[in-house]
Motif scaffolding. Structure first.
Motif: not given
Length: 685
Positions: A517-531, A533-547
């Protein structure tokens, strides 16, 4: 109908009684008066058709010898009355308030044509304007009816159990705690929770869910009654949803005026009056443009002083300019699209609070997601079971579940729940449970001590160290975002188990659809630890994660992202409220029944279903695209007609092109009511 209340009294209830009323959208014409009373909401269309009929008789009569020109004049005069009645009423109302709009320009042009003796052309102008405006109002009514239909979802009365009796009472007489009886295939009258019976309930009118949701009674009515908003989906029901084959008894948890349906009706109705940036621009444009057109028409009428033409020719061209420059299509281009978009969204289980968030969502290129409960299921699950050498999966799970069954920690509950499902048998009893805060737990199982926890725990307690292979495996799991628990029974290490708040099944296909649909950047902002957040983001195909983000940190992060363009924030509307409020567009998931989510977000996805997000984004993008198309057509037609009429184009052709463009932009906007959601079913496969 006479019905009884719980106190033994009675009163008469008419079918028209409703606890919630749809407010009349601003900008809708109100033609109250004798003709409206006699002819109803079709009065304007009937007048337009009568105008056309008498115009045809008055114009053709003398040509075919059926009447004299004098007799025909009275028919043309009748055409003026029927064609100009509603436009004149509207123009007078606007002039009194100091506003000159398109109705005034039409009346002025028609009067000018009559002054020139061109009664037939003036009547033709009024006829086309009247029929165009009547059809435009009819088309707009279709969009408004889609919203107003929400008010008809709830039944008029409810059957309430009063001891051994069942009595029918009006919805506004329902009280919190009443037990409502809902038979098969009936609409549910109130928000509440199931106390008896099982059934599948069609919640599509409220949440947009395509499949019925199975409902069953709550396990503890007293506990649920204390906090009904925390009731899970399998127990909670909404007013306006449709019961399936089973019968249900439901305890009312909200008054009729406070139900999710009532709040949705109120917010969607209010959204009609909230202008988008484009609507605000066109209104300001009209206020400046119309006086300029009047000035141009006056100047054109005086052109005989400069050019070699008659006064009549100059005046006629001035009247044509008035018609050509009337921004009818421009005035309706944006509100028709916004209204259709909001109506279509409401039918799909998405509440959009006005034109501003609708347009904004159509332009954003970045989306930030909360993790827990949004991209994930919201509860930890046992996802990895790694027995150590000399042990097996059954022994590892049995011992772990025996110890964790004595703990009330959410991770312990997940271990017990998922281990019991896998084992299919009761776990061994444990005794002497002890919690080692921050490190793990211990207990006695089959006469031997059991320790469960992180690797740090086993460096502090007596006994054999963790085998190198098992320690390496535990670290691998931790690097993949798992919460790990190493289990030791006596001196034997049984293995390691890994838990994780698993991503929703729909998360990856939803992310892929948003990219389409044209969304170019998708990210996660989470209270969980960075590790994690990165694992979930990688599994579902997000561009980046901030934990490791606290709520205030999320607000700062959203502000930083917003500097590079608009960003939509997707969360549950409770702990993410500050971030939702500070994003370009705040989107709350699972808003049905949640006051906080409905109040905080600009867009509310009523179902706890991530799959409705692409629908909302796609619809908003389609709305923005149609608004741009409509503005191009409406401004383009005005830009063409003004010089064309100055160069000699007559009133008749100008009216045809002008009114044709108005109907074209309305028809284009109404396409949004049929916006396709077939992609949602594809995501579910």
């Amino acid at each position: 109908m006479v019905v009884h209340n719980n106190l033994g009294g009675s009163h008469t209830v008419s079918k028209s009684e409703q606890p919630t009323q749809i407010r009349r959208p601003r900008g809708e014409r109100s033609h109250s008066g004798v003709f409206q009373s006699l002819l109803g909401h079709r009065a304007e269309l009937i007048f337009a058709l009568v105008c056309g009929l008498v115009l045809a008789v008055g114009w053709l009569g003398p040509k075919v010898g059926l009447m004299s020109n004098k007799s025909a004049f009275f028919f043309l005069l009748g055409a003026y009355f029927f064609g100009g009645y509603f436009a004149l009423r509207e123009a007078i109302a606007k002039i009194v308030s100091g506003v000159f709009q398109v109705d005034f320009l039409m009346i002025a042009a028609a009067v000018g044509a009559a002054a020139l003796g061109e009664w037939a052309e003036g009547a033709f102008l009024l006829f086309l304007f009247a029929i165009g405006h009547a059809l435009e109002q009819y088309a707009m009514t279709r969009a408004k009816d889609s919203i107003a239909a929400l008010a008809d979802l709830a039944p008029d009365v409810a059957r309430v159990r009063c001891g051994e009796d069942i009595q029918e009472i009006a919805l506004d007489a329902l009280k919190i705690g009443d037990i409502v009886i809902v038979r098969s295939n009936e609409r549910i009258p109130a928000d509440g929770f199931v106390t008896r019976g099982t059934s599948a309930v069609n919640q599509a009118p409220i949440t947009g869910e395509s499949a019925p949701v199975d409902k069953r009674p709550v396990e503890d009515v007293v506990v649920t009654r204390a906090n009904p908003d925390k009731t899970s989906a399998e127990h909670h029901v909404f007013a306006g949803s449709i019961n399936g084959a089973g019968s249900l008894e439901i305890e009312v948890s909200r008054l009729s005026a406070d139900t999710t349906l009532a709040r949705v009706i109120d917010m969607v109705s209010s959204a009609e009056t909230r202008q988008s940036p484009t609507q605000s621009f066109t209104r300001k444009f009209e206020r400046i443009f119309v006086p300029l057109v009047i000035g141009l028409a006056i100047a054109t009428s005086l052109s005989f002083l400069v050019f070699d033409e008659t006064v009549a020719d100059s005046f006629y061209r001035a009247m044509a300019v008035l018609v050509a420059a009337s921004p009818c299509a421009l005035a309706i281009a944006t509100p028709s699209a916004v209204l259709s978009g909001i109506a279509r969204a409401a039918r799909g289980g998405v509440v959009i609070k006005g034109g501003a968030p609708l347009e904004a969502l159509g332009r954003v290129e970045a989306v930030a997601f909360d993790k827990t409960g949004t991209l994930t299921e919201g509860e930890p699950k046992l996802v990895d079971i790694v027995p150590n050498e000399g042990s097996n999966e059954e022994e590892l799970l049995s011992v772990a579940a025996a110890v964790e069954s004595l703990s009330d920690h959410p991770l312990a509950e997940a271990v017990v729940r998922d281990a019991s499902r896998r084992l299919g048998a009761p776990v061994s009893p444990a005794t002497e449970f002890s919690s080692l805060t921050g490190r793990g737990v211990s207990a006695i199982v089959k006469g031997k001590p059991v320790h469960i926890g992180k690797s740090d725990l086993f460096a502090e307690i007596p006994g054999a160290p963790i085998p190198a292979g098992l320690d390496a495996r535990a670290k691998d799991l931790a690097n993949c975002g798992r919460t790990t628990m190493i289990v030791r029974h006596g001196d034997r290490y049984l293995g390691v188990i890994g838990l994780m708040d698993a991503p929703r099944k729909a998360a990856r296909p939803v992310i892929a659809r948003l990219r389409e649909l044209g969304i170019r950047r998708m990210m996660m902002i989470s209270g969980d630890n960075q590790r994690v957040a990165d694992a979930v983001a990688g599994e579902i195909g997000l561009d980046e994660a901030f934990g490791n983000l606290m709520p205030e940190d999320k607000v700062v992060r959203i502000a930083e992202i917003s500097k590079s363009g608009g960003v939509a924030m997707v969360g549950d509307g409770v702990n993410d409220a500050p971030a939702l409020a500070n994003a370009t567009v705040g989107i709350a998931m699972g808003a049905a029944g949640s006051d906080v989510a409905l109040e905080t977000a600009d867009v509310a996805l009523m179902a706890d279903d991530l799959e409705t997000l692409p629908f909302a984004v796609g619809l908003s993008r389609s709305t923005s695209r149609i608004i741009r198309q409509n503005l191009f057509v409406s401004l383009g037609v005005v830009g063409f007609l003004i010089p064309a009429t100055l160069l000699g184009l007559g009133i008749g052709p100008a009216v045809v092109v002008h009114e044709g463009s108005t109907l074209a932009v309305v028809a284009n906007a109404l396409r949004l009511l049929g916006y396709d959601t077939s992609f949602q079913s594809n995501l579910s496969r």
